[in-house]
Write an enzyme that holds these catalytic residues in place. Sequence first.
Site, mmCIF file in Angstrom:
data_model
loop_
_atom_site.group_PDB
_atom_site.id
_atom_site.type_symbol
_atom_site.label_atom_id
_atom_site.label_comp_id
_atom_site.label_asym_id
_atom_site.label_seq_id
_atom_site.Cartn_x
_atom_site.Cartn_y
_atom_site.Cartn_z
ATOM 1 N N GLY A 36 64.179 5.419 18.938
ATOM 2 C CA GLY A 36 64.227 6.670 18.540
ATOM 3 C C GLY A 36 65.730 7.386 19.096
ATOM 4 O O GLY A 36 66.384 6.275 19.623
ATOM 5 N N PHE A 38 66.263 8.746 21.540
ATOM 6 C CA PHE A 38 66.039 8.826 23.181
ATOM 7 C C PHE A 38 66.065 7.530 23.692
ATOM 8 O O PHE A 38 66.819 7.179 24.631
ATOM 9 C CB PHE A 38 64.776 9.363 23.201
ATOM 10 C CG PHE A 38 64.288 9.502 24.837
ATOM 11 C CD1 PHE A 38 64.412 10.562 25.485
ATOM 12 C CD2 PHE A 38 63.661 8.461 25.574
ATOM 13 C CE1 PHE A 38 64.002 10.693 26.972
ATOM 14 C CE2 PHE A 38 63.532 8.360 26.821
ATOM 15 C CZ PHE A 38 63.414 9.559 27.520
ATOM 16 N N GLY A 39 65.711 6.595 22.766
ATOM 17 C CA GLY A 39 65.738 5.136 23.254
ATOM 18 C C GLY A 39 64.540 4.277 22.948
ATOM 19 O O GLY A 39 63.766 5.064 22.107
ATOM 20 N N ASP A 152 61.510 20.085 16.642
ATOM 21 C CA ASP A 152 61.809 18.831 15.699
ATOM 22 C C ASP A 152 60.391 18.147 15.082
ATOM 23 O O ASP A 152 60.025 17.162 15.370
ATOM 24 C CB ASP A 152 62.471 17.834 16.726
ATOM 25 C CG ASP A 152 63.088 16.773 15.986
ATOM 26 O OD1 ASP A 152 63.509 16.973 14.832
ATOM 27 O OD2 ASP A 152 63.305 15.551 16.619
#
Length: 346
Positions: A36, A38-39, A152
Site C-alpha cells: 500500500g 504506507f508500505g 479513505d
Amino acid sequence: MHREGRRKGLELPLFSFATVVAATDNFSPTNKLGQGGFGPVYKGKLPEGPEIAVKRLSRSSGQGLEEFKNEIILIAKLQHMNLVRILGCCIEGEEKILLYEYMPNKSLDSFLFDPTKGKLLDWGKRVHIINGIAQGLLYLHKYSRLRVIHRDLKASNILLDGKMNPKISDFGMARIFGRNESEANTNRVVGTYGYMSPEYAMEGLFSEKSDVFSFGVLLLEIVSGKKNTSFYHSDRSLNLLGYAWELWKDGRVSELMDPMLGDPTSTCCNILRFIQMGLLCVQESAKDRPTMSDVVSMLGNEMATLTNPKQPAFFLGRRGLEENSSKNRTENCSNNDLTISEIEAR
C-alpha cells in the site's frame, strides 16, 4: 503472546523488531500479502500466538510516519467487530511497524472485482458485508469514544475474516472530530479518487457526509461488481455513479446488478432498494445525503419508504478533478488505487 511492554502514551503492546522478524521469516517475499501507500504488508505468526498481519512503514514513504502515528493514536482507542483489531506495534530505530489480526480472506476488492472469486459473493453475503460496513461506520461517527471521519473508505480497505465478516481497516488518513464539530477544511486532500465526495475533492471540505458518499460508492460497487473508476459509455465518460444515474432515470436500474448474482427475479426488488440507498448516499449536495444512522435504519427496515435520489456527484473523467483541484492545492497520487496520500497536519 510475546510482548516487550508498552511505550508511554501508546496504549498498545510493544514488540521488539527481533520478534517481528521471526514472525515473518525475516519479511519473506512468500509471506507478503500486499503493498500500500504506507508500505508492504506481511503475514506472520507469533510464537504460541495467533497469525498476524504486519504493516511495515516504508522508509521511502515521506508521508508514512504521520499516517503511522495517526493510526496508532486512533485504532488503539477503537473497538468494534467491524473494525480491524490492532495487536501491537514495533518502534525500533528507523523501523515503524503495526501488527494486526490476520484476515484470511484478504480484502473485499480481491473478491468483488475478480471474475472467478466474485461468484463466491452471493447476494446474502453481499448484504451481510454491506450491513457490517454500515455498522462499523456508524460506530466511528456516533458511538466510539472518539468521533472519527475515516476519509479513505474503499473496497481495498474492507478486510474479510474467515467467515466473510467485513472489517474496516487503514486509519492512517482518519481525523478526529469534536462532538460539536460538523465540518472541517484542509488545504490538501487525502483519499482515493473515485470514492471522494465532490466538496472534499474540490474544496477540501470533509465531514461525516464525506464518509457517507464513500459508503454509497462502495454499496453500488458491491451490488454491481463494477469499479467506480472504470468507465461505462466511454464516449460520454460516465463512471459507475453516472451510469447508475442514467439507468435510474431510464427505469432500467436492474441492469446495474452484477450478472454473477444469477437470476435476478428472486432478489430484484431487494437489490433495487439497495441501489436506491447507494444513490441517496452519493447525491451531489452533502446536506441531501443521509447520515449513517439513517442508512442503518434503512437497511434494517425493508418496509420504510425511501425518497427519490437527486443527481449524484460524478466526475466526467479524471482530468476534470485534476484541473479543479490543482487550482487550490498540491496532490500526490500513488499508483495504489490512485490514492491521494498527501498528509497535512491539523
